[in-house]
Design an enzyme around this catalytic site. Sequence first.
Site, PDB file in Angstrom:
ATOM      1  N   GLU A 243       0.875  -1.104  -0.110  1.00  0.00           N
ATOM      2  CA  GLU A 243       0.085   0.074   0.036  1.00  0.00           C
ATOM      3  C   GLU A 243       0.671   1.149  -0.146  1.00  0.00           C
ATOM      4  OE1 GLU A 243      -1.521   2.753   0.476  1.00  0.00           O
ATOM      5  OE2 GLU A 243      -2.389   2.720   2.294  1.00  0.00           O
ATOM      6  N   CYS A 277      -2.263   9.051   2.105  1.00  0.00           N
ATOM      7  CA  CYS A 277      -2.240   8.229   0.824  1.00  0.00           C
ATOM      8  C   CYS A 277      -3.277   8.769  -0.160  1.00  0.00           C
ATOM      9  CB  CYS A 277      -1.766   6.854   0.938  1.00  0.00           C
ATOM     10  SG  CYS A 277      -3.092   6.085   2.010  1.00  0.00           S
TER      11      CYS A 277
HETATM   12  P1  NDP Z   1       8.897   4.899   4.654  1.00  0.00           P
HETATM   13  O1  NDP Z   1       8.168   4.039   3.465  1.00  0.00           O
HETATM   14  O2  NDP Z   1      10.373   5.166   4.605  1.00  0.00           O
HETATM   15  O3  NDP Z   1       8.380   4.079   5.951  1.00  0.00           O
HETATM   16  C1  NDP Z   1       7.202   3.420   6.021  1.00  0.00           C
HETATM   17  C2  NDP Z   1       7.183   2.324   6.944  1.00  0.00           C
HETATM   18  O4  NDP Z   1       8.472   1.245   6.642  1.00  0.00           O
HETATM   19  C3  NDP Z   1       7.719   2.693   8.348  1.00  0.00           C
HETATM   20  O5  NDP Z   1       7.286   1.681   9.303  1.00  0.00           O
HETATM   21  C4  NDP Z   1       9.459   2.332   8.304  1.00  0.00           C
HETATM   22  O6  NDP Z   1       9.943   2.275   9.472  1.00  0.00           O
HETATM   23  C5  NDP Z   1       9.415   1.230   7.769  1.00  0.00           C
HETATM   24  N1  NDP Z   1      10.921   0.975   6.907  1.00  0.00           N
HETATM   25  C6  NDP Z   1      11.783   1.894   6.775  1.00  0.00           C
HETATM   26  N2  NDP Z   1      12.867   1.464   6.172  1.00  0.00           N
HETATM   27  C7  NDP Z   1      12.648   0.158   6.000  1.00  0.00           C
HETATM   28  C8  NDP Z   1      13.159  -1.094   5.481  1.00  0.00           C
HETATM   29  N3  NDP Z   1      14.315  -0.843   4.950  1.00  0.00           N
HETATM   30  N4  NDP Z   1      12.569  -2.262   5.507  1.00  0.00           N
HETATM   31  C9  NDP Z   1      11.446  -2.452   6.113  1.00  0.00           C
HETATM   32  N5  NDP Z   1      10.710  -1.321   6.673  1.00  0.00           N
HETATM   33  C10 NDP Z   1      11.092  -0.067   6.484  1.00  0.00           C
HETATM   34  O7  NDP Z   1       7.842   6.218   4.731  1.00  0.00           O
HETATM   35  P2  NDP Z   1       8.302   7.398   5.530  1.00  0.00           P
HETATM   36  O8  NDP Z   1       7.848   7.268   6.684  1.00  0.00           O
HETATM   37  O9  NDP Z   1       9.711   7.750   5.549  1.00  0.00           O
HETATM   38  O10 NDP Z   1       7.740   8.429   4.811  1.00  0.00           O
HETATM   39  C11 NDP Z   1       8.215   8.956   3.364  1.00  0.00           C
HETATM   40  C12 NDP Z   1       7.016   9.119   2.366  1.00  0.00           C
HETATM   41  O11 NDP Z   1       6.365   8.052   2.265  1.00  0.00           O
HETATM   42  C13 NDP Z   1       5.973  10.169   2.644  1.00  0.00           C
HETATM   43  O12 NDP Z   1       6.662  11.465   2.371  1.00  0.00           O
HETATM   44  C14 NDP Z   1       4.779   9.564   1.702  1.00  0.00           C
HETATM   45  O13 NDP Z   1       5.134  10.193   0.523  1.00  0.00           O
HETATM   46  C15 NDP Z   1       4.934   8.242   1.950  1.00  0.00           C
HETATM   47  N6  NDP Z   1       4.067   7.647   2.743  1.00  0.00           N
HETATM   48  C16 NDP Z   1       3.060   7.036   2.473  1.00  0.00           C
HETATM   49  C17 NDP Z   1       2.031   6.462   3.132  1.00  0.00           C
HETATM   50  C18 NDP Z   1       0.639   5.665   2.890  1.00  0.00           C
HETATM   51  O14 NDP Z   1      -0.323   5.751   3.478  1.00  0.00           O
HETATM   52  N7  NDP Z   1       0.663   5.274   1.668  1.00  0.00           N
HETATM   53  C19 NDP Z   1       2.329   6.432   4.695  1.00  0.00           C
HETATM   54  C20 NDP Z   1       3.313   6.927   5.057  1.00  0.00           C
HETATM   55  C21 NDP Z   1       4.331   7.440   4.170  1.00  0.00           C
HETATM   56  P3  NDP Z   1      10.577   3.682  10.459  1.00  0.00           P
HETATM   57  O15 NDP Z   1       9.408   4.774  10.348  1.00  0.00           O
HETATM   58  O16 NDP Z   1      10.859   3.194  11.694  1.00  0.00           O
HETATM   59  O17 NDP Z   1      11.615   4.220   9.441  1.00  0.00           O
END
Ligand code: NDP
Length: 515
Positions: A243, A277
């Site tokens: 997602e 999102c």
């Molecule tokens: P990320 O995609 O980096 O993080 C989402 C989740 O993945 C968090 O729980 C994060 O953990 C985890 N994660 C990070 N790196 C890894 C890895 N290598 N392996 C497995 N899991 C990992 O999103 P961000 O929070 O940095 O947000 C950045 C952008 O993502 C936003 O600007 C937005 O555009 C998008 N986003 C989209 C969402 C949606 O609902 N579709 C929700 C959130 C963000 P941790 O936070 O601990 O790093």
Amino acid sequence: MAATTQESTPKSVDLIESVNPNNGEVLGHVPIHTEEQVNAAVRRAREAAVEWGNLTHAERRNQLVRWRRLLAAQADEIADLIHRENGKPRVDAMLEVMNSLSHLSYAANRAEKIMADQKVSAGVMANFRATISYHPLGVVGVIGPWNYPVFTPMGSIGYALAAGNAVVFKPSEITPLVGQLIADIAATAISVPNVFQCVTGDGRTGGALASAAVDKIAFTGSVGTGKRVMEAAAKNLTPVLMELGGKDAMIVADDADVNKAAEAAVFGALTNAGQACISVERAYVADSVYQQFVDKVVDEVRNVRVGGDEDANIGAITLPRQIDIIRDHLEDAVAKGAKVLVGGPDKIDGNFVHPTVVTDVTPDMRILSEETFGPVLPVIRVSSAEEGLRLANDTTFGLGSSIFGKAGIRKLARRIRAGMTSINSVMAFAAIPSLPFGGVGDSGFGRIHGDEGLKEFTRTKATAEERFTLPMALMSFKLPKNTYDKIRGMVQQMYGGGPVDRAGEVLHKLRRKRR
Ligand code: NDP
């Protein structure tokens, strides 16, 4: 795995600090779980999955309903923590709790029906009973985001549990306390130990979960991290549900209720400070109603209060590095000729971004092609809804969408290339538990919510049971000499409308009887 409080644990490199983005208040600390600890949690979940999977649907439903009741009883505490950890207004946080529980309820009540065995036609194998059955996968890893820290992961957690799986949940490092809280409440409501565990940490912990011996990973986050998670999961051939982000378009036709569309666009673009999102990230408005739409939008936006206090409509930007992305998108647009009607890059104050409306935007601007994830609404004038549709579909994303109008609006809605569309409304599909949620293209694949969301966490099994033996056994090497001709007769009779022979007649009768 319990969270630690600020008072009891000093900050160390092995801890993550949870901070209120509205005022910098430190809310607590959680451990960064290592790969070993994640693998141990998955092993515990594997044991729990056996016990949980062996319960009847009614038994699981009762336990999930008990969890739901406890969550409802602690709704104030959960909403307060969402409000403080994420920064959204308290009322939005309570709405998030309500929508989360609505999904948990749906999943718990619906699983038995959706996972019931299905008898299906055996076709040409008419002497067989053909059955499809649905079984839990085992252990599901859920990697959640910070923007809807309960609602979004519940779309996987609630449905995976209802389908008979154990869950290991890794909340975002930005919102770990609320993730831990819902797991703690589950531990008191559900009798099977470790059926729902929370592991905390940063990307490394998430990476460890994606690489662990789980049966599925449900991920919500950015496209880039999604690809890394898929790469890690591929090593074990672990299936993934992605997602990812969106660049949701709103289309306003010339026969739309313009004021209603404008109010919906403002809410859709600004709610949760644009950090959804399924935020409205682009509005394509038919020429004849464009000015009325823009005037109404600007009017509405001027009344939206930003801040961390009780009167605010939107709070701080939760993820500090997101502020740079929002600023970059706005500066890029202004440098390329966009007009800021309200807000703008110079109206960013610390963690707070003032709601911004921009016009005169062109496709070469980042604000029209990349996910901004902030309280920003670009409005684009188009000759008609048809042109709006073409431009709305001109994106690599395809998550949500919305369309306002009357004549032929359903037909236009069907042609939007997105996983979900609201007609004469925004975001409504996410709050309707029976509707599947997910995207196409860069917005990901797989579905949470609805009956498809339950099936997403099951494996399908096909069973063929012989009811009686046919005089001519086709699955045998002991075929009589004239078998070729017999089969050819059957082919012609059943599929080509040719002359009927005896064997074909028998099969035909059997099939008719089964229908
Ligand atoms: P990320 O995609 O980096 O993080 C989402 C989740 O993945 C968090 O729980 C994060 O953990 C985890 N994660 C990070 N790196 C890894 C890895 N290598 N392996 C497995 N899991 C990992 O999103 P961000 O929070 O940095 O947000 C950045 C952008 O993502 C936003 O600007 C937005 O555009 C998008 N986003 C989209 C969402 C949606 O609902 N579709 C929700 C959130 C963000 P941790 O936070 O601990 O790093």
